[in-house]
Enzyme design. Structure first.
Site, PDB file in Angstrom:
ATOM      1  N   ASP A 563      45.334  -0.362 -27.925  1.00 34.73           N
ATOM      2  CA  ASP A 563      46.582  -0.203 -27.183  1.00 34.73           C
ATOM      3  C   ASP A 563      46.519  -1.112 -25.957  1.00 34.73           C
ATOM      4  OD1 ASP A 563      49.019   0.770 -26.380  1.00 34.73           O
ATOM      5  OD2 ASP A 563      48.356   2.826 -26.045  1.00 34.73           O
ATOM      6  N   GLU A 566      48.763  -6.218 -24.442  1.00 36.24           N
ATOM      7  CA  GLU A 566      49.721  -7.315 -24.216  1.00 36.24           C
ATOM      8  C   GLU A 566      49.168  -8.453 -23.343  1.00 36.24           C
ATOM      9  OE1 GLU A 566      51.440  -3.808 -25.664  1.00 36.24           O
ATOM     10  OE2 GLU A 566      50.433  -4.054 -23.741  1.00 36.24           O
ATOM     11  N   ASP A 640      56.416   2.822 -27.401  1.00 33.18           N
ATOM     12  CA  ASP A 640      56.759   4.088 -26.752  1.00 33.18           C
ATOM     13  C   ASP A 640      58.238   4.438 -26.901  1.00 33.18           C
ATOM     14  OD1 ASP A 640      54.131   4.065 -26.024  1.00 33.18           O
ATOM     15  OD2 ASP A 640      54.497   3.392 -23.979  1.00 33.18           O
TER      16      ASP A 640
END
Length: 984
Positions: A563, A566, A640
């Site tokens: 996770d 980015e 999300d």
């Protein structure tokens, strides 16, 4: 887990974050995404400049003189490659910048167009303190994204050449043509004599050349003084009419980005002639068929943005950036598909407009056509464009897959159901959830651990108070045929005494800041450093951390979730890393930002490949951030989302878009990450999720527990039925993943992909076929909805999957299907055979050696065909021939099974799995649409492996319709053997 944008922090978790981290967190986040926290084009200097450049060119119309031309004396064609120099005129004195051009015609029929800039001189580059910035444009995107397909087609040939241009024939049977014009520079790509794609159609190409930073003369200095004279060929002065305000630094949201190389964006307009629908460039939240971006009713006013970012609670129907970037677009018109792949890892914006075109009568019979015009703008790097001329959607995905790779063949468990939330708080909690799923006979394969299993946000550790015995937890799961997935993020807590952090720093493997020191930012652990997975040494080190003796508490049934890659940086610009950070090779972060998440995903994949000497098991790694090529390493999810009907409805266009863009192993958080779904919404979401390639329920730390067993009746039973439907169809799903692995085919296939002649289906994105199975699905995504209107794209027969009733013929119309809460609108297209396993089990592992059922849907021509691919679902033995691949065909009254590849079973050395499959049989065959004449039959004649025998046959009416279905019971033929069944 939430990204930087968890809407609230539960008080019970506050002690786990440093005060400063909490303050940073709360200062930058809110209850929903703030659009103002992320740039619009006008706030991104290079995008603003290039949009203005385009506006100026378009306003000038025919008087616009594009400043790019090819020098004919510097152009040549040899062995499948055209090479030339583009001259860019940059001032009224005729000063030019040289831009090397290479057009490679590949054996696949793909054309690659690359424009670079001549290497800049050492004396002209500005050096930073403790860090030298690379002089050349970023040229390593290929290294990370491309794995093959670059072999040049030496059969390509020149069909015409003159001082004004050259025409080159290439592709299969030399059916494609590249018409290269020298002045102004442009390239038309033709098929069948008609132009389909044109590069630099409107003359909007703009490559911002390197220039020195020249300080404005002070009043005391006179023109011509030392330092003002430069060689025009090497260091041309900037055009004083250009806006220089964001050339050398740029500020946004309180952060300043220094730009030592100055402006170096690349931009190009690409037109699709006669194509109204374009798809791709995920991820975004809008419809599958991309919208226009220059305003107007129903359109966007902003370009689509590709800049991987932690955009929590993202808004819907927006061109805003999300977590990943795949810069490929394909265009569709009746019976024709083309596409382009823009290979660039920097921040990218894409404008899309559409206009009627009547000037090209040869293209489509002289009628008014819609041309789609795209304008691609990237901050740095080379101009590197791959052009695909199709002509089918399958051709595009296949050629793209040859370049970037195909979906990794998944472990079978990974395409079953995953149970997750932020967070299961202890090993006892995990064990109890596992027991209750069994108690209520609810199947699942994987339970997930989010952030809180770690010791104070230190990855590769366990909270010793709450997870006292992770091995015992893992063993219970393993005994039940289940797996564990744990979260590992790229940010490493910057604290003394933490071995991982100490090694990261001592080995020099972290991303550097602009001054050459380890970059320090804020994420879940507070002060953190980030692994630089562009560094081969970092990848090797990172891979070693997953060894069982290093990541203690993990077992062979432990897998990984990446996770925040980015990367998410809570106190960084736009919640990510500063662009002037430095990566391995002295490249700036701005050059490779969109590739960053993929390198981390790939490093983790490598880690799972090498956990134990001699253990060769397929990894499973989920990622949130991705780029072209990420499909080689595992699965992704859409981030999300919220527990709302609107987000449920938005998920399928997003998942389908990823699939047709080369990344089919994708899904959305079932139930919505943020919020508390009402029972009806949660139930409908499970019914939809049963058709996500990646099927996981997930929830935020502040949401109420919502495991399926907590639902009251009738919701619990309905959700269980949806899960059991997914499990029964796992053989069909696995077969479709095999095809995705072989040629990049999407698993959820929209109508434009399956029916490229049916124009009315090109804009439909709320229904889809599951691969080549013939299963047509339209999940209910609206509250209180009890019917579904399914568009029927052809004149084949369709059946209700559950009742086997034949539905009315409705080609080109919408068919109303009853869909009460307990029903999923699911049709079975005639002409297909679907393999499934009907024995209810609590995990896919326990189904491994169950017998099969074949569902045969008789087509209008009394034929049907289908496939089954199976292997051990775990190892790489399939690469050694240890698999079954069967083709089933019904022709008239004969059903037959043969090896799909014509392999001779006797010559194949059987491993353990194939030997065990010798005791797996076809238990039952259901013939849907069996003719009424069969109603008098009581048996069928079966022949297999030298034996002939009779099998009982039962005929049933289907829902009172004129057709029925027949069941061949206890067939008893081996699934891996050749056999025939005769119903005559």
């Amino acid at each position: 887990m939430a990204g930087a944008g968890a809407s609230q922090l539960s008080p019970r978790w506050m002690p786990f974050l440093s005060l400063l981290a909490v303050l940073c967190f709360l200062a930058t986040q809110g209850l929903a995404v703030k659009e103002n926290d992320f740039k619009k084009c006008s706030q991104s200097g290079f995008c603003k400049r290039n949009r203005a450049y385009a506006d100026n060119a378009i306003a000038l119309g025919p008087s616009w003189q594009a400043p790019y031309k090819i020098s004919s004396e510097l152009a040549s064609f040899k062995d499948g490659q055209f090479q030339a120099t583009i001259l860019k005129t940059i001032d009224e004195q005729g000063t030019t910048v040289r831009l090397p051009l290479t057009i490679s015609f590949l054996k696949s029929g793909t054309a690659r167009v690359t424009v670079d800039e001549q290497r800049r001189q050492e004396k002209d580059i500005e050096l930073r303190h403790n860090s030298q910035i690379r002089k050349e444009r970023y040229n390593e995107a290929e290294k990370w994204a491309i794995v093959g397909g670059l072999e040049v087609d030496t059969e390509a040939k020149v069909s015409h050449q003159s001082e004004t241009g050259i025409k080159i024939l290439y592709g299969p049977n030399l059916a494609f043509e590249a018409d290269i014009k020298y002045e102004p520079y442009s390239i038309e790509f033709k098929r069948g004599g008609a132009t389909h794609i044109k590069l630099n159609d409107r003359g909007l190409m703009n490559l911002e050349h390197w220039r020195p930073k020249i300080e404005k003369p002070t009043p005391e200095k006179k023109e011509g003084e030392e330092g003002q004279e430069e060689n025009k060929d090497e260091t041309p002065e900037p055009d004083p009419t250009e806006d220089e305000s964001t050339w050398w630094e740029e500020s946004f949201g309180g952060n300043t980005d220094t730009k030592p190389r100055g402006p170096e964006s690349v931009a190009l307009d690409i037109t699709f002639f006669g194509y109204e629908h374009v798809y791709g460039i995920p991820g975004h939240t809008g419809p599958l068929s991309l919208k226009e971006t220059r305003g107007g009713e129903g359109n966007y006013a902003e370009p689509y943005r590709l800049y991987n970012s932690d955009v929590f609670e993202y808004i819907l129907d927006s061109p805003m950036t999300l977590y990943g970037a795949i810069p490929i677009i394909q265009a569709q018109r009746k019976d024709s598909t083309v596409g382009v792949f823009w290979l660039n890892g920097a921040e990218t914006w894409i404008d899309i407009t559409k206009a009627k075109e009547t000037k090209n009568p040869l293209a489509l019979g002289g009628t008014d056509n819609i041309n789609t015009r795209t304008h691609w703008i990237s901050e740095t790097g080379q101009m590197d464009v791959f052009v695909f001329l199709g002509p089918t959607p399958h051709d595009i995905t296949k050629n793209y897959a040859e370049l970037t790779g195909t979906t990794a063949m998944p472990q079978e468990f990974s395409i079953a159901y995953h149970q997750c939330r932020w967070n299961y708080v202890s090993d006892d909690d995990v064990k109890e959830v596992d027991r209750k799923m069994d108690r209520y006979n609810i199947p699942y394969d994987v339970i997930w651990l989010d952030l809180e299993y770690t010791d104070d946000r230190r990855y590769f550790t366990w909270d010793s108070n709450m997870f006292k015995d992770p091995i015992s937890m893992g063993k219970q799961l393993d005994n039940h045929g289940r797996k564990l997935v744990t979260l590992i993020d790229p940010h490493i807590k910057n604290v003394g005494g933490y071995q991982i952090a100490d090694e990261l720093k001592s080995k020099g493997l972290a991303v550097k800041n602009k001054d050459g020191k380890d970059f320090d930012g804020w994420c879940w652990p507070g002060s953190s450093h980030w692994i630089d997975a562009f560094n081969p040494a970092a990848v090797k080190w990172w891979s070693s951390l997953f060894n069982y003796d290093r990541f203690k508490g993990t077992m062979e049934n432990t897998f990984i979730w990446n996770d925040m890659n980015e990367p998410s940086v809570f106190n960084g610009p736009e919640v990510t890393m500063p662009k002037d950070n430095i990566h391995y090779g002295n490249w700036e972060h701005r050059d490779l930002h969109n590739i960053n998440g993929m390198t981390f995903h790939g490093a983790t994949y490598q880690g799972l490949l090498s956990r134990k000497k001699g253990e060769l098991r397929r990894p499973f790694v989920l990622t949130r951030s991705y780029f072209a090529g990420s499909q080689r390493f595992g699965a992704m999810w859409t981030g999300d989302n919220q527990a709302s009907w609107e987000h449920l409805g938005a998920a399928f266009p997003m998942i389908i878009s990823h699939g047709v863009s080369g990344f089919p192993f994708s899904g959305a958080d079932v139930g919505g990450f943020f919020g508390n779904p009402e029972p009806e919404l949660l139930t409908r979401w499970y019914q939809a999720g049963a058709f996500y390639p990646f099927f996981r329920a997930h929830a935020h730390i502040d949401s109420r527990r919502r495991e399926p067993f907590l639902l009251t009746e009738p919701y619990r039973s309905i959700v269980t039925s949806a899960l059991r439907l997914r499990y029964s169809l796992l053989p069909a799903w696995y077969t479709e993943f095999y095809h995705a692995n072989q040629d990049g085919s999407p698993i959820l296939r929209p109508l434009f992909w399956t029916h490229p002649s049916e124009e009315a289906g090109f804009g439909i994105d709320d229904q889809f076929f599951v691969g080549s199975t013939g299963l047509l699905v339209k999940p209910v995504v609206e509250k209180d909805k009890a019917t579904a209107d399914i568009y029927i794209p052809d004149d084949e027969v369709y059946y209700d999957y559950f009742t086997y009733k034949r539905l009315p013929t409705a080609k080109g119309k919408r068919l109303a299907v009853e869909a009460p809460l307990e029903a999923i609108p699911l049709l079975l297209r005639g002409g297909h055979i679907v393999p499934r396993r009907d024995t209810p089990r609590r995990s896919s592992q326990l189904m491994k050696y169950d017998d099969y059922t074949l569902v045969v849907a008789v087509g209008k021509d009394d034929k049907a065909e289908g496939e089954l691919y199976a292997d051990d679902g775990d190892s790489f033995d399939y690469e050694k021939g240890q698999y079954l691949h069967r083709v089933f065909k019904l022709e008239g009254s004969t059903l037959a099974s043969t090896d799909a590849e014509g392999r001779n079973a006797k010559s194949l050395k059987e491993g353990e799995w194939l030997k065990r499959m010798r005791s797996v049989f076809v238990d039952k065959v259901v013939i849907v649409g069996a003719p009424p004449a069969w109603s008098s039959k009581t048996e069928a004649q079966v022949e297999s492996e030298g034996k002939k025998f009779s099998v009982p046959l039962e005929y049933h009416q289907a829902g009172g319709g004129k057709t029925g279905f027949a069941i061949l019971k206890r067939v008893g033929v081996r699934i891996g053997a050749d056999w025939t069944a005769d119903f005559s």
